[in-house]
Design a protein around this motif. Structure first.
Motif, PDB file in Angstrom:
ATOM      1  N   GLY A   9       0.694  -1.417  -0.204  1.00  0.00           N
ATOM      2  CA  GLY A   9       0.110  -0.199   0.331  1.00  0.00           C
ATOM      3  C   GLY A   9       1.233   1.292  -0.211  1.00  0.00           C
ATOM      4  O   GLY A   9       0.177   2.487  -0.361  1.00  0.00           O
ATOM      5  N   ARG A  10       2.346   1.309  -0.222  1.00  0.00           N
ATOM      6  CA  ARG A  10       3.072   2.236   0.288  1.00  0.00           C
ATOM      7  C   ARG A  10       2.823   2.801  -1.436  1.00  0.00           C
ATOM      8  O   ARG A  10       3.102   2.231  -1.975  1.00  0.00           O
ATOM      9  CB  ARG A  10       4.193   2.339   0.667  1.00  0.00           C
ATOM     10  CG  ARG A  10       4.870   3.513   0.244  1.00  0.00           C
ATOM     11  CD  ARG A  10       6.439   3.712   0.976  1.00  0.00           C
ATOM     12  NE  ARG A  10       7.065   5.456   1.334  1.00  0.00           N
ATOM     13  CZ  ARG A  10       7.774   5.572   0.892  1.00  0.00           C
ATOM     14  NH1 ARG A  10       8.879   4.012   1.351  1.00  0.00           N
ATOM     15  NH2 ARG A  10       8.637   6.693   1.281  1.00  0.00           N
ATOM     16  N   ASN A  11       2.183   3.846  -1.687  1.00  0.00           N
ATOM     17  CA  ASN A  11       2.461   4.828  -2.980  1.00  0.00           C
ATOM     18  C   ASN A  11       3.448   5.450  -3.025  1.00  0.00           C
ATOM     19  O   ASN A  11       3.359   6.777  -3.478  1.00  0.00           O
ATOM     20  CB  ASN A  11       0.631   5.303  -3.143  1.00  0.00           C
ATOM     21  CG  ASN A  11       0.724   5.467  -4.282  1.00  0.00           C
ATOM     22  OD1 ASN A  11       1.673   5.406  -5.552  1.00  0.00           O
ATOM     23  ND2 ASN A  11      -0.189   6.871  -5.186  1.00  0.00           N
ATOM     24  N   LEU A  12       4.841   5.055  -3.229  1.00  0.00           N
ATOM     25  CA  LEU A  12       5.773   5.785  -3.458  1.00  0.00           C
ATOM     26  C   LEU A  12       5.566   6.524  -4.466  1.00  0.00           C
ATOM     27  O   LEU A  12       6.433   7.860  -4.637  1.00  0.00           O
ATOM     28  CB  LEU A  12       6.764   4.628  -3.705  1.00  0.00           C
ATOM     29  CG  LEU A  12       8.081   4.560  -3.083  1.00  0.00           C
ATOM     30  CD1 LEU A  12       9.274   3.207  -3.783  1.00  0.00           C
ATOM     31  CD2 LEU A  12       8.729   5.650  -1.865  1.00  0.00           C
ATOM     32  N   VAL A  13       4.575   6.635  -5.837  1.00  0.00           N
ATOM     33  CA  VAL A  13       5.173   7.942  -7.042  1.00  0.00           C
ATOM     34  C   VAL A  13       4.022   9.195  -6.489  1.00  0.00           C
ATOM     35  O   VAL A  13       4.253   9.684  -6.736  1.00  0.00           O
ATOM     36  CB  VAL A  13       4.428   7.110  -8.172  1.00  0.00           C
ATOM     37  CG1 VAL A  13       4.745   8.364  -9.055  1.00  0.00           C
ATOM     38  CG2 VAL A  13       5.091   5.972  -8.649  1.00  0.00           C
ATOM     39  N   GLU A  14       2.722   8.687  -5.577  1.00  0.00           N
ATOM     40  CA  GLU A  14       2.933   9.946  -5.406  1.00  0.00           C
ATOM     41  C   GLU A  14       2.891  10.654  -3.849  1.00  0.00           C
ATOM     42  O   GLU A  14       2.557  11.603  -3.091  1.00  0.00           O
ATOM     43  CB  GLU A  14       0.468   9.769  -5.350  1.00  0.00           C
ATOM     44  CG  GLU A  14       0.643   9.635  -6.365  1.00  0.00           C
ATOM     45  CD  GLU A  14      -0.332   8.817  -6.914  1.00  0.00           C
ATOM     46  OE1 GLU A  14      -1.649   9.787  -6.890  1.00  0.00           O
ATOM     47  OE2 GLU A  14      -1.383   7.415  -6.496  1.00  0.00           O
ATOM     48  N   GLY A  15       3.112   9.179  -2.214  1.00  0.00           N
ATOM     49  CA  GLY A  15       3.159   9.718  -1.428  1.00  0.00           C
ATOM     50  C   GLY A  15       5.146  10.045  -1.816  1.00  0.00           C
ATOM     51  O   GLY A  15       5.413   9.450  -0.623  1.00  0.00           O
ATOM     52  N   ILE A  16       5.536  11.047  -2.311  1.00  0.00           N
ATOM     53  CA  ILE A  16       6.700  11.497  -3.034  1.00  0.00           C
ATOM     54  C   ILE A  16       8.047  11.408  -1.782  1.00  0.00           C
ATOM     55  O   ILE A  16       7.790  12.530  -1.446  1.00  0.00           O
ATOM     56  CB  ILE A  16       6.204  11.916  -4.063  1.00  0.00           C
ATOM     57  CG1 ILE A  16       7.760  11.910  -5.515  1.00  0.00           C
ATOM     58  CG2 ILE A  16       6.166  13.872  -3.681  1.00  0.00           C
ATOM     59  CD1 ILE A  16       7.539  12.752  -6.743  1.00  0.00           C
ATOM     60  N   ASN A  17       8.608  11.064  -2.170  1.00  0.00           N
ATOM     61  CA  ASN A  17      10.280  11.296  -1.632  1.00  0.00           C
ATOM     62  C   ASN A  17      11.507  11.289  -3.432  1.00  0.00           C
ATOM     63  O   ASN A  17      11.670   9.598  -3.265  1.00  0.00           O
ATOM     64  CB  ASN A  17      10.896  10.004  -0.488  1.00  0.00           C
ATOM     65  CG  ASN A  17      12.207  10.751  -0.063  1.00  0.00           C
ATOM     66  OD1 ASN A  17      12.931  10.568  -0.405  1.00  0.00           O
ATOM     67  ND2 ASN A  17      11.637  10.354   1.316  1.00  0.00           N
ATOM     68  N   VAL A  18      11.408  12.153  -3.685  1.00  0.00           N
ATOM     69  CA  VAL A  18      12.038  11.898  -4.996  1.00  0.00           C
ATOM     70  C   VAL A  18      12.883  11.250  -4.900  1.00  0.00           C
ATOM     71  O   VAL A  18      13.793  10.372  -5.713  1.00  0.00           O
ATOM     72  CB  VAL A  18      13.035  13.626  -4.784  1.00  0.00           C
ATOM     73  CG1 VAL A  18      14.303  14.374  -6.366  1.00  0.00           C
ATOM     74  CG2 VAL A  18      11.406  15.063  -4.888  1.00  0.00           C
ATOM     75  N   SER A  19      14.044  11.173  -3.373  1.00  0.00           N
ATOM     76  CA  SER A  19      15.276  10.537  -3.872  1.00  0.00           C
ATOM     77  C   SER A  19      14.704   9.104  -4.179  1.00  0.00           C
ATOM     78  O   SER A  19      15.636   8.136  -4.425  1.00  0.00           O
ATOM     79  CB  SER A  19      16.671  10.692  -2.812  1.00  0.00           C
ATOM     80  OG  SER A  19      16.739  11.581  -2.454  1.00  0.00           O
ATOM     81  N   GLN A  20      13.881   8.423  -3.549  1.00  0.00           N
ATOM     82  CA  GLN A  20      13.108   6.756  -3.781  1.00  0.00           C
ATOM     83  C   GLN A  20      12.955   6.905  -4.492  1.00  0.00           C
ATOM     84  O   GLN A  20      12.394   5.772  -4.795  1.00  0.00           O
ATOM     85  CB  GLN A  20      12.690   6.892  -2.297  1.00  0.00           C
ATOM     86  CG  GLN A  20      13.124   6.486  -1.442  1.00  0.00           C
ATOM     87  CD  GLN A  20      12.118   6.003   0.407  1.00  0.00           C
ATOM     88  OE1 GLN A  20      11.391   6.757   0.198  1.00  0.00           O
ATOM     89  NE2 GLN A  20      12.545   7.080   1.383  1.00  0.00           N
ATOM     90  N   VAL A  21      11.704   7.537  -5.395  1.00  0.00           N
ATOM     91  CA  VAL A  21      11.135   7.257  -6.453  1.00  0.00           C
ATOM     92  C   VAL A  21      12.453   7.421  -7.567  1.00  0.00           C
ATOM     93  O   VAL A  21      12.224   6.425  -8.261  1.00  0.00           O
ATOM     94  CB  VAL A  21      10.128   8.477  -6.968  1.00  0.00           C
ATOM     95  CG1 VAL A  21      10.112   8.481  -8.407  1.00  0.00           C
ATOM     96  CG2 VAL A  21       9.585   8.619  -5.190  1.00  0.00           C
ATOM     97  N   THR A  22      13.469   8.639  -7.914  1.00  0.00           N
ATOM     98  CA  THR A  22      15.006   8.077  -8.266  1.00  0.00           C
ATOM     99  C   THR A  22      15.196   6.698  -8.189  1.00  0.00           C
ATOM    100  O   THR A  22      15.416   6.193  -9.395  1.00  0.00           O
ATOM    101  CB  THR A  22      15.872   9.235  -7.942  1.00  0.00           C
ATOM    102  OG1 THR A  22      14.773  10.268  -8.541  1.00  0.00           O
ATOM    103  CG2 THR A  22      16.308   9.307  -9.569  1.00  0.00           C
ATOM    104  N   GLY A  23      15.493   6.309  -6.987  1.00  0.00           N
ATOM    105  CA  GLY A  23      16.324   5.111  -7.154  1.00  0.00           C
ATOM    106  C   GLY A  23      15.320   3.680  -7.209  1.00  0.00           C
ATOM    107  O   GLY A  23      15.095   2.875  -8.137  1.00  0.00           O
ATOM    108  N   ILE A  24      13.544   4.132  -6.744  1.00  0.00           N
ATOM    109  CA  ILE A  24      13.324   3.256  -7.868  1.00  0.00           C
ATOM    110  C   ILE A  24      13.153   2.746  -9.116  1.00  0.00           C
ATOM    111  O   ILE A  24      12.925   1.341  -9.529  1.00  0.00           O
ATOM    112  CB  ILE A  24      11.820   2.955  -6.959  1.00  0.00           C
ATOM    113  CG1 ILE A  24      11.101   1.400  -6.311  1.00  0.00           C
ATOM    114  CG2 ILE A  24      10.832   3.676  -7.622  1.00  0.00           C
ATOM    115  CD1 ILE A  24      12.032   0.101  -5.672  1.00  0.00           C
ATOM    116  N   MET A  25      13.239   3.578  -9.917  1.00  0.00           N
ATOM    117  CA  MET A  25      13.185   4.104 -11.109  1.00  0.00           C
ATOM    118  C   MET A  25      14.727   3.401 -11.683  1.00  0.00           C
ATOM    119  O   MET A  25      14.601   2.092 -12.621  1.00  0.00           O
ATOM    120  CB  MET A  25      12.794   5.170 -11.660  1.00  0.00           C
ATOM    121  CG  MET A  25      11.804   5.331 -11.520  1.00  0.00           C
ATOM    122  SD  MET A  25      10.155   4.883 -11.876  1.00  0.00           S
ATOM    123  CE  MET A  25      10.721   5.004 -14.047  1.00  0.00           C
TER     124      MET A  25
END
Length: 723
Positions: A200-216
């Motif tokens: 249920g963690r929505n990384l893309v909308e409960g956004i943390n830029v570094s973490q989103v960049t990392g998961i991408m």
């Protein structure tokens, strides 16, 4: 010092009196015209505050005004990138609706007053309440920011145990589970993960830029991402696979995974032997949690659970169940996080590439520092909510702020008469707005520190305007392998102050000024001393790296009582749970025409704080109700229809979004809309507020608010406006 302080306050009052409501304030158009003139562009390194992530920014200033905000490549949070909210920061600075002057409520209206009058009257009232009821009659709540240590000092010096944060409406289950089992809260080596499960963690909308960049980056390298979510969120769209699980049953899915991992010996035997305790107890508990058992509860086929678990185990140690962030959802949320923590330990991923990692650097706790203030004594009274006591031992330091209205109204365990709220809007963030409003009316003193007139501020006796993050210094930040500083890009536009100065002035007038006889620079240097960095150096550079940034992958020190990851823990027994994760059903069950109400975040807004921002409002001016196609058809609801959403606690009207992207047992709304403060003109009555529907629950282990344990009825209506 006293004379200087008084002189400052009087000067501020004189210059700010006319600016209070708008009269002497330069218009946005005039500022824009000035910025367009020829002039030097200055680059100011600072830290964003448009959400809690605190990314590094470079603020471009021309002719005395902010013209652009960009990411700071030297800062580990963001690494040169910022999100929509970060880009929109200048519109917070230049928002014509922001607070410009201290305000006092007289009758049913607010009138401008001087800072000197505000501090004097609040201080006198605090001393009066303390003398009559004891220091515990004061509650202070906050969304913890960089000046949080000032709040700790103030409350301990005053003698109140009741410093509370927004944790129970956000991350309490995660913190309780991991601090108890691992000793501290880890994060994920997102850029190197090979198999990632999000409950249920929505990384893309409960956004943390570094973490989103990392998961991408991880996905580009072939990582498999699993979105376990009743809703096809933006992260589910990014993921390799969406698993549309029944709401509140993630725990059953994870318990079945543990069953399979142990049964098939897919775990890291050496890691389990050397770094964990309680394996045998976990194995005995999960023997009954078969994939077939989980299928009946989750609605996910046993074969899918088996396949995902085997794929996951083959990717170890770079296989991770995300610890989560906004985990305050269900009555079984702490159990769910515990189960994920067990799986991570079985994978042996702690300290490994693509696994979990602990923060490398931390500031010492304020209670452990010496020299700038007298020794802080532990308050004598117990907390109003019982956090840290016999019933709620694991909620220590997190509290249960969602229960404050009940305690104000009951007067138990003692009278609560004063409430100071900083950077927090509990009337709309903690659920059951109606009860909050009723309770706050009973207080003898309510003080709100904020940059805008929030719904909580509307209830206040005094509203103290904080300078925006683009106008002030704050204590330093640790981010990854660096320390950084928020510093002003421009001088305050209005008669506002930084929260550090606000707290210091309140302390002096409340009779505890001896605890604040220091400057922000002295305070910062004290924090930075272990790292051989000074405040002046940070003013010059903005960000200073503490090492070369290279990661050494090894199992870190585990700071539990046993020195190992505690898969079984007697601490949970003392809190009323079992020693190991076990199945606990969600608190309510869908059916008989009632649907589970879910809510969450969007990438372009933060909590209840950004909806008046002109740029972000244009991107998303209102929310809608997600409802499954089949469910909507049964109710005669079509896409775009106005519907009433009603729980046992309240109701709202909102437009329907009919979609296959939501579980048939649930409906969903983005949190934060439906503002009812007329002082925020763009946000006023736009969309519907989740806080009129959500109750103030208490999850039994962590004390979290369990916001998704509520059932609603949905019906089509002919018209009308939001409640």
């Amino acid at each position: 010092m006293k004379l200087t302080r008084r002189s400052f306050l009087k000067a501020s009052a004189a210059t700010g009196a006319l600016a209070a409501l708008s009269g002497g304030v330069m218009s946005f158009e005039r500022w824009a015209a000035k910025a367009a003139e020829t002039g030097e562009v200055k680059l100011i390194p600072s830290i964003c505050e448009m959400c809690g992530t605190k990314c590094g920014i470079i603020v471009k200033v021309k002719n005395g005004r902010v013209v652009k905000i960009e990411g700071n490549k030297e800062h580990p949070n963001g690494k040169g990138k910022i999100c929509a909210r970060g880009n929109a920061g200048m519109k917070l600075l230049y928002d014509p609706d922001r607070l410009k002057q201290p305000l006092k409520k007289e009758g049913d209206r607010f009138v401008p007053i001087s800072w000197e009058q505000a501090f004097r009257e609040i201080g006198e009232k605090l001393k009066e309440i303390k003398a009559k009821y004891g220091p515990e009659a004061l509650v202070w709540s906050t969304h913890p920011e960089l000046a949080y240590d000032y709040e700790v000092i103030f409350n301990q010096a005053f003698g109140s145990p009741n410093l509370s944060a927004h944790a129970p409406t956000c991350y309490s289950p995660r913190n309780v589970a991991y601090k108890t089992m691992y000793g501290e809260v880890p994060t994920v080596d997102y850029g190197n993960v090979k198999y990632y499960i999000s409950c249920g963690r929505n990384l893309v909308e409960g956004i943390n830029v570094s973490q989103v960049t990392g998961i991408m980056k991880a996905k580009e390298k072939g990582a498999k991402l699993i979105a376990l979510d009743p809703r096809y969120s933006n992260f589910a769209a990014l993921a390799s696979e969406w698993v549309p699980i029944r709401p509140g049953t993630d725990l059953a899915f994870l318990l079945a995974m543990i069953h399979l991992i142990i049964k098939n010996e897919w775990y890291d035997k050496e890691f389990v032997k050397n770094y964990t305790i309680g394996f045998e107890e976990v194995a005995a508990e999960v023997e009954k949690y078969t994939p077939k058992w989980a299928e009946e509860i989750t609605g996910i086929p046993a074969a899918t659970i088996e396949r995902i678990t085997e794929e996951f185990a083959k990717a170890k140690p770079a296989a991770v169940v995300d610890p989560g962030w906004h985990t305050s959802r269900y009555m079984n949320s702490t159990e769910m996080v515990r189960a994920g923590a067990v799986i991570n330990a079985l994978m042996g991923n702690l300290g490994m590439k693509g696994g979990l990692k602990f923060p490398k650097y931390k500031f010492t706790k304020v209670e452990e520092r010496e020299g700038l203030w007298p020794k802080l004594e532990k308050p004598k009274a117990k907390r109003f909510d019982g956090a840290g006591g016999e019933k709620w031992p694991l909620a220590k330091g997190l509290g249960m702020i969602q229960m404050l209205p009940e305690h104000i109204l009951s007067g138990q365990p003692y009278p609560i008469k004063a409430y100071i709220v900083n950077h927090h809007n509990p009337v709309r963030s903690a659920g059951n707005s109606q009860k909050w409003i009723e309770a706050l009316k009973k207080l003898e003193l309510l003080v709100v520190i904020d940059v805008q007139m929030s719904e909580t501020a509307m209830m206040a006796h005094y509203v103290l305007p904080e300078s925006t993050y683009l106008e002030r210094f704050d204590p330093p930040q640790i981010a990854g392998n660096a320390v950084a500083l928020r510093q002003p890009a421009v001088k305050p536009l209005h008669n506002t102050m930084g929260v550090d100065d606000i707290i210091k002035e309140l302390a002096h007038e409340a009779g505890i000024g001896q605890y604040f006889n220091f400057t922000l620079e002295q305070f910062s240097d004290q924090m930075l001393k272990p790292f051989n960095v000074t405040f002046k150096q940070l003013v010059e550079k903005g960000v200073i790296a503490l090492d070369d940034g290279k990661t050494e992958y090894k199992v870190p020190e585990i700071k539990t009582e046993s020195g190992k990851i505690e898969l079984a823990s007697s601490a949970f027994e003392k809190a009323g749970a079992k020693k190991v994760p076990t199945w606990v059903p969600p608190g309510v069950t869908e059916g008989n025409g009632k649907l589970r109400f879910l809510h969450g975040h969007t990438a372009v807004h933060t909590h209840t704080s950004t909806f008046n921002n002109e740029y972000l409002h244009a991107l998303m001016p209102e929310n809608v109700l997600w409802i499954n196609t089949r469910t909507a058809e049964k109710l005669g609801i079509k896409n775009g229809d106005l519907v009433e959403v009603k729980s046992d606690y309240g109701k709202v009207t909102i437009k329907a979004k009919v979609t296959e992207a939501i579980h048939p047992d649930a409906v969903f709304m983005v949190h934060g809309f439906g503002g009812f403060s007329p002082y925020q003109k763009k946000a006023y009555k736009k969309g519907a507020s989740t806080s009129f529907i959500i109750p103030c629950h208490v999850e039994p282990v962590s004390g979290a608010s369990a916001d998704c344990e509520v059932l609603v009825e949905v019906r089509k209506v002919g018209g009308g406006a939001n409640a």
